[in-house]
Design a protein around this motif. Structure first.
Motif, PDB file in Angstrom:
ATOM      1  N   HIS A  68      -7.247  -3.865 -11.112  1.00  0.00           N
ATOM      2  CA  HIS A  68      -8.286  -3.826 -11.486  1.00  0.00           C
ATOM      3  C   HIS A  68      -8.838  -3.216 -12.544  1.00  0.00           C
ATOM      4  CE1 HIS A  68     -12.363  -3.407  -9.836  1.00  0.00           C
ATOM      5  NE2 HIS A  68     -12.644  -4.349 -10.542  1.00  0.00           N
ATOM      6  N   THR A 108      -3.744   4.839  -5.776  1.00  0.00           N
ATOM      7  CA  THR A 108      -4.203   4.177  -7.078  1.00  0.00           C
ATOM      8  C   THR A 108      -3.831   3.858  -7.637  1.00  0.00           C
ATOM      9  OG1 THR A 108      -4.284   7.318  -8.754  1.00  0.00           O
ATOM     10  CG2 THR A 108      -6.320   6.150  -8.046  1.00  0.00           C
ATOM     11  N   LYS A 115       1.210  -1.018  -0.042  1.00  0.00           N
ATOM     12  CA  LYS A 115      -0.052  -0.013   0.283  1.00  0.00           C
ATOM     13  C   LYS A 115       0.994   0.935   0.152  1.00  0.00           C
ATOM     14  CE  LYS A 115      -3.834  -2.550   0.280  1.00  0.00           C
ATOM     15  NZ  LYS A 115      -3.363  -3.664   0.376  1.00  0.00           N
ATOM     16  N   ASP A 172      -3.993  -3.619  -6.311  1.00  0.00           N
ATOM     17  CA  ASP A 172      -4.555  -4.545  -6.697  1.00  0.00           C
ATOM     18  C   ASP A 172      -5.966  -3.434  -7.159  1.00  0.00           C
ATOM     19  OD1 ASP A 172      -4.269  -2.267  -4.241  1.00  0.00           O
ATOM     20  OD2 ASP A 172      -5.438  -3.700  -2.693  1.00  0.00           O
ATOM     21  N   PHE A 173      -5.271  -1.973  -7.567  1.00  0.00           N
ATOM     22  CA  PHE A 173      -6.309  -0.931  -7.760  1.00  0.00           C
ATOM     23  C   PHE A 173      -6.188  -1.108  -9.186  1.00  0.00           C
ATOM     24  CE2 PHE A 173      -7.508   3.004  -9.056  1.00  0.00           C
ATOM     25  CZ  PHE A 173      -8.267   2.822  -8.663  1.00  0.00           C
ATOM     26  N   GLU A 174      -4.615  -1.160  -9.448  1.00  0.00           N
ATOM     27  CA  GLU A 174      -3.930  -0.987 -10.835  1.00  0.00           C
ATOM     28  C   GLU A 174      -4.624  -1.555 -11.376  1.00  0.00           C
ATOM     29  OE1 GLU A 174      -2.556   1.898 -12.463  1.00  0.00           O
ATOM     30  OE2 GLU A 174      -1.273   3.029 -11.683  1.00  0.00           O
TER      31      GLU A 174
END
Length: 705
Positions: A264, A256, A248, A260-262
């Motif tokens: 997605h 962002t 994180k 995990d965000f990237e």
């Protein structure tokens, strides 16, 4: 499943269940072997080292094998992927993937941080043309050295972290080489990496003395590759996975850029490309092999649905359409081999008048495929055709619905009414019948003819032939030789009920469809149903067909022995174990409604049948669609045609279509009809926004109609 974000899964779920005392352990898989090797790269002026996994039996065989390239992460080496050997042994030994060659190349360049791209960096540890060497030197020499399937249908790529970014780029930028990819925790950033990312440090995206150049990164990043891939029209398959405990970023502005965000974001954009099927997993774990090991196994099972499959059938078809959104509305054949096709046309077709919205266009084709006549039927509103049938004298009936005044006796109508219209062999309209309950929807979805009797079936939201039982009720009606209603029967449950198909067999009238309630005895969830009526409209019996999951019957056809064949879909174990999301359902019912034979088949995706017909020999043909891989897919949704011999053995299955949606729309609603002739099967269905008409011979060859 196609392009579906799945819920969070635990690593334990992905690994599988533990063997408990008293259970039978899986047989020990015969192991493959891993060997070190190297190829000379003229591009780099040095060797590219790699490990190769050869499956058990390779040396004793002369077969060709699919091949998967495995890219390691930053700072790692070719030895990292050797830990998946036992997983490959198990997957191959269990039959979950075919025997496969795996190539694990070493990437020592740019301090083991090359990101697998060509670099123009000229500082300390200068960049190298890694991507060019991979495709110009490594892949051709692997194909020359080992018995690979040396084309995109047998070649995949996988990677984790930096290797995941490389696998994603290579599959999108070189879809002529790779037909599928697995990207695990891919180290990708959109639009640019955060300021403290190692992506900026080692010169992979640099130029001259500058180790990181934004324009270079944007040119080589996945959005640019995805755009170029979409322009090719090629079909590919992508499996993405990431841990829920990935690093994180401490700065809120960089949240962002958490992987995990990237990842997605990658999935979200990939899901918008019609020719790229994709799956996404979020699992319990971090940026390590506790995530990559089990998700590699899941990804391998996913991509090997598609690799090494027989090629699908690029459809040979006659295309009918307007500049608007058109839909197929039925197909039938007469004793002389003439073909009748109905289309819901969003514009003028074959020079016929166009009233507005969508009109029904009915066309007669001679046996040689030439057009004899077209007739249009429409109002300023919407007309849709849903079935065509022809009698022994060449009189053809088309049925569907209208939300206008189609017959001149329903002025002011603005809701759906059922209609049926008959034309003689020369295209002269003999009669037109429109019927419905004012202010509610009534639709006819099917038509069958027995002598001079015409039967139509569908649904009503009103009291069309009795009190409405709730939501939609089913109806079946008999019309006489002049289109006058002889009788109409309405029945329903407290839930939604639809009559989807009608047939006449042995003098009895059969209506099939779906129910969310109880028309007979519920099997659970949504069921298909089959109802029998006498020619006078007397109800004989109603049976529900299905499992505890959702099941629907969309097609029914007469059996020469006096029963009927049914088809549709099941989301349960109807005649075996469910393959994926939904399977195609096929069954035979006798005159008492007893299922004397049943079958189901499908892929891990969405498979549904919409139509069934029986030829003069007793062979059964089932038509539908799939977003999976019964053969190598051609587009997002492909048509499917399966032939059963008279003794119910599956003779062949053909997956056919184009790069567009075929036989179904973008919402997975079937739009396909079929009819049998003396020389094969004629099908009509949706392709993109037009309507196709195509022929399959009795041995499964596709040709122009």
């Amino acid at each position: 499943m196609r392009k579906l974000l799945l819920p969070v899964l635990t690593v334990a779920t992905l690994v599988g269940s533990l063997v408990v005392p008293g259970s039978t352990a899986a047989p020990t898989a015969e192991p493959g072997v891993i060997k070190p090797a190297a190829v000379r790269s003229a591009t780099l002026g040095e060797d590219i080292k790699y490990n190769v996994y050869l499956p058990a039996g390779y040396d004793a065989s002369d077969r060709r094998y699919p091949v998967v390239y495995l890219l390691h992460g930053r700072g790692d080496s070719m030895s990292a992927w050797t830990q998946v050997k036992s997983r490959l042994d198990e997957l191959i030994g269990s039959g979950e993937i075919p025997p496969t060659i795996a190539i694990m190349p070493d990437a020592p360049w740019s301090s083991r941080a090359s990101w697998y791209v060509d670099s123009a960096y000229r500082g300390t540890d200068p960049g190298r043309p890694v991507e060019t060497a991979f495709f110009k030197d490594l892949v051709p020499q692997i194909d020359a050295t080992y018995r690979t399937i040396a084309d995109r249908t047998g070649r995949a790529i996988a990677g984790y972290s930096m290797g995941g970014a490389g696998a994603l780029r290579y599959s999108l930028a070189h879809p002529d080489v790779f037909g599928a990819a697995i990207a695990l925790s891919p180290a990708v950033y959109f639009p640019l990496p955060p300021s403290d990312s190692s992506t900026r440090d080692f010169g992979a995206f640099g130029k001259g003395k500058d180790p990181f150049v934004e324009s270079t990164y944007l040119k080589l990043n996945w959005p640019a590759a995805l755009k170029s891939f979409a322009a090719t029209g090629l079909q590919s398959h992508l499996f993405l996975a990431v841990g829920d405990d990935e690093y994180k970023n401490p700065k809120p502005i960089d949240a962002t850029h958490d992987l995990d965000f990237e990842t997605h974001v990658v999935f979200n954009q990939a899901a918008r490309v019609p020719t790229l099927t994709s799956e996404f997993r979020v699992v319990d774990g971090g940026h390590d092999w506790d995530v990559w090991g089990p998700t590699f196994a899941e990804g391998a099972k996913y991509i090997f649905q598609y690799l090494g499959k027989p090629p699908a059938t690029p459809m040979q078809a006659a295309i009918t359409g307007t500049p608007g959104e058109d839909r197929a509305g039925g197909i039938a054949t007469d004793a002389s081999g003439n073909i009748y096709q109905a289309v819901a046309a969003a514009g003028a077709l074959d020079g016929q008048p166009y009233a507005g919205g969508t009109d029904v266009a009915l066309t007669k084709y001679r046996a040689d495929g030439s057009r004899e006549w077209t007739r249009s039927l429409g109002t300023a509103g919407t007309e849709r055709a849903y079935g065509v049938a022809v009698d022994a004298d060449g009189r053809v009936v088309v049925t569907g619905y209208t939300n206008g005044d189609l017959d001149g006796a329903h002025a002011g109508n603005a809701t759906d009414d059922a209609f049926a219209a008959q034309y003689d062999a020369d295209g002269n309209r003999r009669w037109l019948t429109q019927f419905g309950v004012p202010g509610v929807a009534d639709r006819s979805y099917s038509v069958a003819i027995d002598g001079t009797a015409v039967y139509v079936g569908g649904y009503t939201k009103g009291a069309l032939g009795g009190a409405n039982q709730g939501d939609k009720d089913v109806f079946v009606a008999r019309l006489d030789a002049d289109g006058k209603q002889v009788w109409l029967r309405q029945t329903g449950s407290a839930g939604e009920d639809k009559g989807m198909s009608v047939a006449v067999s042995g003098g009895a009238v059969y209506l099939a469809g779906m129910t969310a309630g109880e028309l007979g005895t519920s099997a659970g969830g949504i069921d298909g149903f089959l109802a029998r009526y006498s020619p006078n409209g007397d109800p004989v019996w109603t049976k529900q067909v299905g499992t505890a999951a959702s099941d629907e019957v969309w097609g029914v056809a007469p059996d020469p022995a006096g029963g009927v064949y049914l088809t549709g879909y099941t989301a349960g174990d109807f005649a075996g174990t469910l393959s994926g999301d939904k399977d195609i359902l096929v069954a035979r019912a006798d005159a008492d409604g007893v299922l004397t034979w049943r079958d189901q088949f499908g892929t891990t995706g969405n498979d549904k049948a919409a139509a069934v017909a029986v030829d003069a020999s007793g062979a059964v043909y089932v038509g539908g669609f799939t977003d999976g891989s019964l053969e190598t897919p051609l587009g997002k949704f492909d048509g499917v045609l399966t032939k059963y011999s008279p003794d119910h053995a599956r003779s062949w299955t053909r997956q056919f279509g184009t790069a567009d949606d075929d036989a179904a729309d973008a919402y997975a609603e079937a739009n396909l009809y079929l009819t049998t002739t003396s020389v094969g099967t004629q099908l009509s269905g949706l392709t993109a926004t037009d309507v196709f008409r195509t022929t399959f011979t009795t041995d499964g060859a596709n040709k122009l109609p």
